[in-house]
Design an enzyme around this catalytic site. Structure first.
Site, PDB file in Angstrom:
ATOM      1  N   ASP A 119      20.683  89.296  60.046  1.00  0.00           N
ATOM      2  CA  ASP A 119      20.651  88.927  61.735  1.00  0.00           C
ATOM      3  C   ASP A 119      21.058  87.602  62.124  1.00  0.00           C
ATOM      4  O   ASP A 119      21.933  87.305  62.828  1.00  0.00           O
ATOM      5  CB  ASP A 119      19.179  89.068  62.221  1.00  0.00           C
ATOM      6  N   ASP A 122      20.146  80.521  59.247  1.00  0.00           N
ATOM      7  CA  ASP A 122      19.693  79.028  59.944  1.00  0.00           C
ATOM      8  C   ASP A 122      19.933  78.053  58.853  1.00  0.00           C
ATOM      9  O   ASP A 122      21.011  77.470  58.770  1.00  0.00           O
ATOM     10  CB  ASP A 122      18.217  79.179  60.399  1.00  0.00           C
ATOM     11  N   LYS A 150      23.939  79.581  63.069  1.00  0.00           N
ATOM     12  CA  LYS A 150      23.622  78.540  63.830  1.00  0.00           C
ATOM     13  C   LYS A 150      24.619  77.315  63.320  1.00  0.00           C
ATOM     14  O   LYS A 150      24.559  76.952  62.172  1.00  0.00           O
ATOM     15  CB  LYS A 150      22.249  77.786  63.630  1.00  0.00           C
ATOM     16  N   ARG A 184      12.389  92.239  70.476  1.00  0.00           N
ATOM     17  CA  ARG A 184      13.352  92.924  69.610  1.00  0.00           C
ATOM     18  C   ARG A 184      14.434  94.195  70.365  1.00  0.00           C
ATOM     19  O   ARG A 184      15.593  94.206  69.820  1.00  0.00           O
ATOM     20  CB  ARG A 184      12.883  93.592  68.475  1.00  0.00           C
TER      21      ARG A 184
HETATM   22  P1  5GP Z   1      17.177  80.586  56.864  1.00  0.00           P
HETATM   23  O1  5GP Z   1      16.476  80.843  55.863  1.00  0.00           O
HETATM   24  O2  5GP Z   1      18.656  80.723  57.200  1.00  0.00           O
HETATM   25  O3  5GP Z   1      16.659  79.051  57.552  1.00  0.00           O
HETATM   26  O4  5GP Z   1      16.377  81.533  58.100  1.00  0.00           O
HETATM   27  C1  5GP Z   1      16.953  82.543  58.161  1.00  0.00           C
HETATM   28  C2  5GP Z   1      15.737  83.576  58.856  1.00  0.00           C
HETATM   29  O5  5GP Z   1      14.796  82.997  59.869  1.00  0.00           O
HETATM   30  C3  5GP Z   1      16.436  84.762  59.624  1.00  0.00           C
HETATM   31  O6  5GP Z   1      16.544  85.872  58.792  1.00  0.00           O
HETATM   32  C4  5GP Z   1      15.378  84.942  60.718  1.00  0.00           C
HETATM   33  O7  5GP Z   1      14.392  85.708  60.434  1.00  0.00           O
HETATM   34  C5  5GP Z   1      14.599  83.627  61.059  1.00  0.00           C
HETATM   35  N1  5GP Z   1      15.361  82.754  62.002  1.00  0.00           N
HETATM   36  C6  5GP Z   1      16.278  81.829  62.055  1.00  0.00           C
HETATM   37  N2  5GP Z   1      16.567  81.289  63.126  1.00  0.00           N
HETATM   38  C7  5GP Z   1      15.890  82.161  64.196  1.00  0.00           C
HETATM   39  C8  5GP Z   1      16.260  82.182  65.317  1.00  0.00           C
HETATM   40  O8  5GP Z   1      16.647  81.657  66.231  1.00  0.00           O
HETATM   41  N3  5GP Z   1      15.291  83.151  66.108  1.00  0.00           N
HETATM   42  C9  5GP Z   1      14.595  84.199  65.378  1.00  0.00           C
HETATM   43  N4  5GP Z   1      13.991  85.249  66.030  1.00  0.00           N
HETATM   44  N5  5GP Z   1      14.401  84.112  63.895  1.00  0.00           N
HETATM   45  C10 5GP Z   1      15.191  83.305  63.349  1.00  0.00           C
END
Ligand code: 5GP
Length: 200
Positions: A119, A122, A150, A184
């Site tokens: 999805d 980040d 992002k 969602r």
């Molecule tokens: P990462 O490991 O890349 O920092 O984070 C990934 C996970 O964090 C995503 O799969 C999601 O579940 C959650 N996440 C990161 N940013 C967002 C956001 O802006 N909104 C939501 N709802 N979940 C996020």
């Protein structure tokens, strides 16, 4: 069989969720029409890239379930689908990169052309963990399709083959993405204005 559900005769297609007046929803970051247009393009690109190979789509639950459902229907190949659920240790908004597999895959990946459907990326830490975990299962190939990335926040190079949209670093909800399991079902992606981790 009629295509009209019982009791819905004459109903107009419209917004699935009425979000008007929700003070916690900020501006739309990616609108439904943009999402659907881009997902159709991604489907065409994947169809062409995987010609002659049957990709195994792996959806990362829960956030990717809406995207995976739309994307799969734009791929004109005999795809197979499997899902895994992960939970990250860390605060409500930032993952630590330490990931626990809550639901593992049902299918064996050896020799398969695996396409991970995410999805949102980040920090990239969740994906980095997943990639290592899945590569250890000896797929023939492993690529990633992320709907949202992002801008400028990745702490590791996420090596994404397919990207839907690059967005500013706000916390967003909708189109599969939640806060405390809400939002969602929204058809657009919105900036979330509330405090993440303290959902009303
Ligand atoms: P990462 O490991 O890349 O920092 O984070 C990934 C996970 O964090 C995503 O799969 C999601 O579940 C959650 N996440 C990161 N940013 C967002 C956001 O802006 N909104 C939501 N709802 N979940 C996020």
């Amino acid at each position: 069989m009629s295509a009209t559900p019982p009791g819905r005769a004459g109903a107009q297609p419209g917004r699935a969720a009425d979000v008007s007046g929700d003070p916690l929803l900020g501006p739309v970051v990616v609108a439904e029409a943009q999402l659907q247009g881009r997902i159709a393009e991604l489907g065409r690109q994947i169809t062409s890239d995987y010609s002659g190979r049957a990709p195994l789509l792996i959806g990362v639950l829960k956030g990717a379930f809406v995207f995976m459902s739309d994307l799969a229907r734009h791929i004109r190949l005999p795809v197979e689908c499997d899902f895994m659920a992960v939970s990250s240790y860390g605060s409500a908004t930032k993952t630590s990169g330490v990931v626990r597999i809550v639901k593992d895959l049902d299918l064996d990946l050896s020799g398969r052309h695996v396409l991970v459907v995410e999805d949102i990326v980040d920090s990239g830490l969740t994906l980095s963990y997943l990639r290592r975990n899945l590569l250890a299962r000896h797929p023939a190939s492993l690529e990633v399709c992320a709907l949202l990335v992002k801008e400028g926040l990745q702490r590791v190079d996420p090596d994404l083959r397919y990207v839907g949209f690059r967005i500013p670093p706000d916390f967003v909800v909708g189109y599969g993405l939640d806060v405390g399991e809400r939002y969602r079902n929204l058809r657009d992606v919105y900036v979330y204005l509330g405090a993440v981790g303290s959902v009303p």
